[in-house]
Design a protein around this motif. Structure first.
Motif, mmCIF file in Angstrom:
data_model
loop_
_atom_site.group_PDB
_atom_site.id
_atom_site.type_symbol
_atom_site.label_atom_id
_atom_site.label_comp_id
_atom_site.label_asym_id
_atom_site.label_seq_id
_atom_site.Cartn_x
_atom_site.Cartn_y
_atom_site.Cartn_z
ATOM 1 N N ALA A 18 0.838 -1.199 0.000
ATOM 2 C CA ALA A 18 0.000 0.000 0.000
ATOM 3 C C ALA A 18 0.871 1.246 0.000
ATOM 4 C CB ALA A 18 -0.922 -0.020 1.212
ATOM 5 N N LEU A 19 1.937 1.226 0.790
ATOM 6 C CA LEU A 19 2.811 2.401 0.884
ATOM 7 C C LEU A 19 3.530 2.638 -0.439
ATOM 8 C CD1 LEU A 19 4.409 2.163 4.424
ATOM 9 C CD2 LEU A 19 2.484 3.528 3.647
ATOM 10 N N SER A 20 3.860 1.550 -1.121
ATOM 11 C CA SER A 20 4.595 1.691 -2.367
ATOM 12 C C SER A 20 3.716 2.290 -3.463
ATOM 13 C CB SER A 20 5.128 0.322 -2.791
ATOM 14 O OG SER A 20 5.429 0.328 -4.145
ATOM 15 N N ALA A 21 2.426 1.936 -3.426
ATOM 16 C CA ALA A 21 1.541 2.362 -4.503
ATOM 17 C C ALA A 21 0.845 3.693 -4.206
ATOM 18 C CB ALA A 21 0.498 1.277 -4.767
ATOM 19 N N ALA A 22 1.101 4.268 -3.038
ATOM 20 C CA ALA A 22 0.367 5.479 -2.656
ATOM 21 C C ALA A 22 0.696 6.659 -3.571
ATOM 22 C CB ALA A 22 0.691 5.837 -1.214
#
Lengths: 438, 347
Positions: free
Chosen positions: A91-95
């Motif tokens: 999730a953090l990578s795609a934010a």
């Protein structure tokens, strides 16, 4: 009295020739002076061109070692980055980090309302800013929810404006930075939010299409891997070939033919080796394109003749008395060569090798054929990863439309020259330290 | 001693790696046009940074060279995608099929304008395609009249068209290997050539002769082949205000302080005009995907998705910042759909 007369008689003819000598002396001196002057002017012309070359490269390129940074205030909004609150790496990578940057810019310039103006505003900072924020959050998820002042790279157009490559006095239509954008930059400048810093990205990043994110690390690593392969192959093969031809081989038609062919090979244009590499290594052996191992193999073919010729010259310069002495006390030919001749010839061989390597470092033409002229972002980690080489990177940047690549081209040339000068200095030092004269 | 054992170790290890990687390639390999290169590289970089896949490798080989490599066969040693600044030719398509590359997906990515520009220090040229043809063709209709061809006699622009300045014809342009040159010949030269009725009539009778007349550029020094490097042409134009240069729109866009694009048939080379299709010298750009590799090489489908998304090639996508002229919305949707469905190209 008679003596004196004798002397006069005798000196009559030398006097005459002396006169002739003296008469021509001035002319001959003048000739020599002229020749010296011509020689000096030739040297000066050479130096002049060299300084012109260095001058233009350095004056064009030194600014690339600095990069403009803009300070923005970023609020790492938990709502925006991780609404579920699970802090999972996916999730953090795609934010949406680009959104964070844009929001910060909007907060800094609340007066900007129109959509097209906002787009111009977003272009003040590099598109790399979002990746920078992502990396920060990925490394330290605790940042989420906090607010921080962060320096991010400015867009290349802002960088060019700050470095004076965009003339702000030209009519607005004639420059890439519009009045509005320049006023924003000036405002940031007044607030102390714009700064020029040492451009570390240039040395740590791979290639990029955004000049402010582009670096030469990928090309340097590619060159290093390619040269490692070249060195690992061409030094043993070259030295062995030279040793055999010089010390063991009988002199007959066949060895003569080999010698002539080695000399011919040294004069073959390098692009031919590239074609050979394409046909043999990629076509026949099925090796992948664009990898340093193929580049290294091709450059090995190219540098081998240079190394063989230099090594043979080094072996020839070892006096025969050393060989005879060794043989005289009962050493075998093999022992003579490896215990006595080779150690004496090694400095000369190494010098030849280093010069061959320096030549290989600057070569682009053969790499063109085997696909090393390519856009490669990831920094190669081993000899099988696709990569470019330093001179290829220079060629690619010189062909890029963005103005900021011009200074980076010159900067990359400076790095390449630094490598070449280091290698050649090493060759000179080695020779000075170990060379023996008989 | 350690050094001596290290060298064969490196050589051995690298050979081992070599045999290993022939079996698997974990990055996309792209070849092709140098005109598409500046756009494809931006997408590749974005793709590499935002996904878990490696950044694709892009070689700039020219459209023809790229298609040759692309059509050489199926397998990881052959490229997955080729960029082209023109459509695939029937002969190339046949070659692909002969080598087992049976399924190709064609994606049009947008348009590129070709600018005819000169230095800002000089006056701006107003040209028609016919002017360009008459000034640059090897053979032109006899100025004295009649339906016969003579070696190009024109020395100055004024000779070509009385409204133009009396400066010498001096045009810097790309060499024959370039896709830009092909497109210029086809769009500008042939476009002007067609205006001459009796040559146009030839097209039906003898297409070969027609093409030879319309596409052949003069070789007497008026047209100077300036290499593939467009930056160099811009620099030369700046140094020589009398010369004109031919290059891609993205270079004009980046150098608006130094050069100005000539107005062709009444239309200036500007973003909006090229997008609308009113600027006469613009061409579509493509890339071709090898369907057999999708699913075998990781990331191809995702790369297509990145390339065909609105944020990439849309009206305000990041490719427009690099000078790509986007297609109309309906066309974009069509090709985005083709990319998802991997629609097979039939010629």
């Amino acid at each position: 009295m008679s003596n004196k007369i004798d002397n006069e008689v005798l000196s009559a003819s030398p006097n005459k020739s002396m006169q002739r000598v003296q008469a021509s002396l001035a002319r001959r001196y003048a000739k020599e002076r002229r020749f010296r002057r011509m020689g000096i002017s030739a040297v000066i012309t050479g130096l002049l061109f060299l300084s012109l070359l260095f001058g233009s490269i350095i004056s064009n390129g030194y600014t690339a070692f600095w990069q403009t940074y803009i300070q923005i205030e970023v609020h790492f909004d938990a709502e925006m980055l991780d609404p579920q609150g699970q802090r999972s790496p996916e999730a953090l990578s795609a934010a949406n980090y680009g959104g964070l940057v844009k929001r910060s810019l909007r907060q800094m310039f609340p007066q900007v309302k129109k959509r097209s103006d906002k787009r111009k505003l977003y272009h003040l900072v590099s598109s790399g800013a979002a990746f920078q924020l992502r990396e920060m959050v990925m490394n330290n998820p605790q940042l989420i929810g906090s607010t921080a002042l962060i320096w991010v790279a400015a867009d290349d157009d802002v960088d060019m404006l700050m470095k004076g490559h965009i003339n702000r006095h030209k009519p607005e239509a004639d420059r890439r930075m519009k009045d509005q954008q320049i006023s924003w930059v000036d405002e940031l400048l007044q607030q102390g939010r714009i700064e020029q810093r040492f451009n570390t990205t240039f040395f740590t990043a791979g290639d990029s299409r955004e000049p402010e994110l582009a670096g030469i690390r990928g090309a340097v690593m590619g060159s290093i891997f390619t040269l490692l392969i070249t060195l690992a192959l061409s030094l043993p093969i070259g030295v062995a070939a030279a040793l055999y031809l010089e010390e063991f081989a009988p002199t007959n038609r066949l060895t003569d033919l080999i010698e002539v062919n080695i000399n011919n090979l040294a004069a073959v244009p390098s692009i031919v080796f590239g074609l050979l590499g394409l046909a043999v290594f990629i076509g026949f052996f099925g090796m992948p394109r664009s990898v340093p191992i193929v580049g290294g193999l091709v450059l090995t073919l190219m540098t081998l003749p240079t190394i063989i010729i230099a090594s043979r010259a080094a072996l020839k310069s070892v006096p025969p008395s050393i060989r005879e002495a060794a043989l005289g006390i009962g050493a075998s030919r093999m022992q003579t060569v490896f215990h006595h001749v080779l150690p004496q010839a090694l400095p000369g061989m190494l010098t030849g090798t280093i010069i061959g390597m320096a030549q290989a470092l600057g070569e682009t033409a053969p790499l063109l054929m085997i696909g090393m002229v390519a856009f490669i972002v990831d920094i190669p980690g081993n000899v099988m990863d696709p990569s470019t080489a330093l001179p290829v990177q220079i060629y690619l940047w010189a062909d890029s439309p963005e103005r900021a690549f011009a200074e980076r081209t010159s900067a990359a040339i400076m790095v390449l020259l630094a490598f070449l000068i280091t290698m050649n200095t090493l060759a000179v030092l080695l020779r000075k330290k170990f060379e023996r004269r008989w | 001693m350690t050094k001596k054992s290290l060298i064969p170790a490196i050589a051995g290890a690298s050979l081992l790696c070599a045999s290993g990687s022939i079996l698997a390639r974990d990055y996309i390999s792209i070849v092709g046009s140098s005109t598409v290169y500046p756009f494809a590289t931006v997408v590749a970089e974005q793709f590499g940074k935002t996904t878990k896949f490696k950044t694709p490798k892009i070689e700039s080989t020219g459209s023809g060279g790229g298609l040759k490599l692309f059509c050489a066969g199926v397998g990881t040693e052959h490229p997955d995608i080729t960029n082209a600044s023109r459509r695939i030719k029937k002969s190339e398509y046949g070659r692909c099929h002969k080598n087992g590359v049976n399924e190709i997906v064609e994606i049009k990515i947008g348009y590129d304008g070709i600018a005819v520009a000169n230095s800002k220090q000089a006056i701006r040229f107003k040209l028609s395609r016919k002017d360009l043809f008459l000034a640059l063709a090897k053979q032109v209709p006899d100025p004295k009249g009649g339906e016969k061809l003579v070696e190009n006699p024109y020395k100055t622009w004024k000779d070509v068209n009385a409204k133009l300045p009396a400066s010498r014809i001096e045009v810097l342009g790309p060499p024959p290997t370039s896709g830009t040159r092909d497109a210029f010949a086809e769009l500008a030269m042939e476009g002007g050539c067609k205006k001459i009725d009796w040559i146009k009539a030839m097209k039906k009778r003898d297409k070969k002769a027609y093409n030879a007349i319309c596409h052949t550029i003069r070789e007497d020094g008026a047209y100077i082949e300036a290499g593939e490097n467009d930056n160099l042409i811009v620099q030369k134009l700046e140094a020589n205000p009398n010369a004109l240069g031919i290059f891609g729109f993205s270079f004009l866009d980046q150098n608006t302080d130094k050069v100005q694009g000539a107005i062709i048939d009444g239309v200036a080379p500007e973003f909006e005009a090229i997008a609308k299709g009113t600027y006469p010298i613009s061409r579509p750009l493509f890339f071709y995907v090898k369907k057999a590799h999708v699913g075998k090489i990781p990331g191809i489908a995702e790369y297509l998705a990145e390339f065909t998304s609105e944020k990439t090639w849309g009206d305000e996508g990041y490719l427009t910042d690099k000078g790509l002229i986007p297609m109309p919305r309906a066309e974009r949707q069509q090709f985005a759909k083709d990319a998802v469905e991997l629609k097979n190209l039939k010629l």
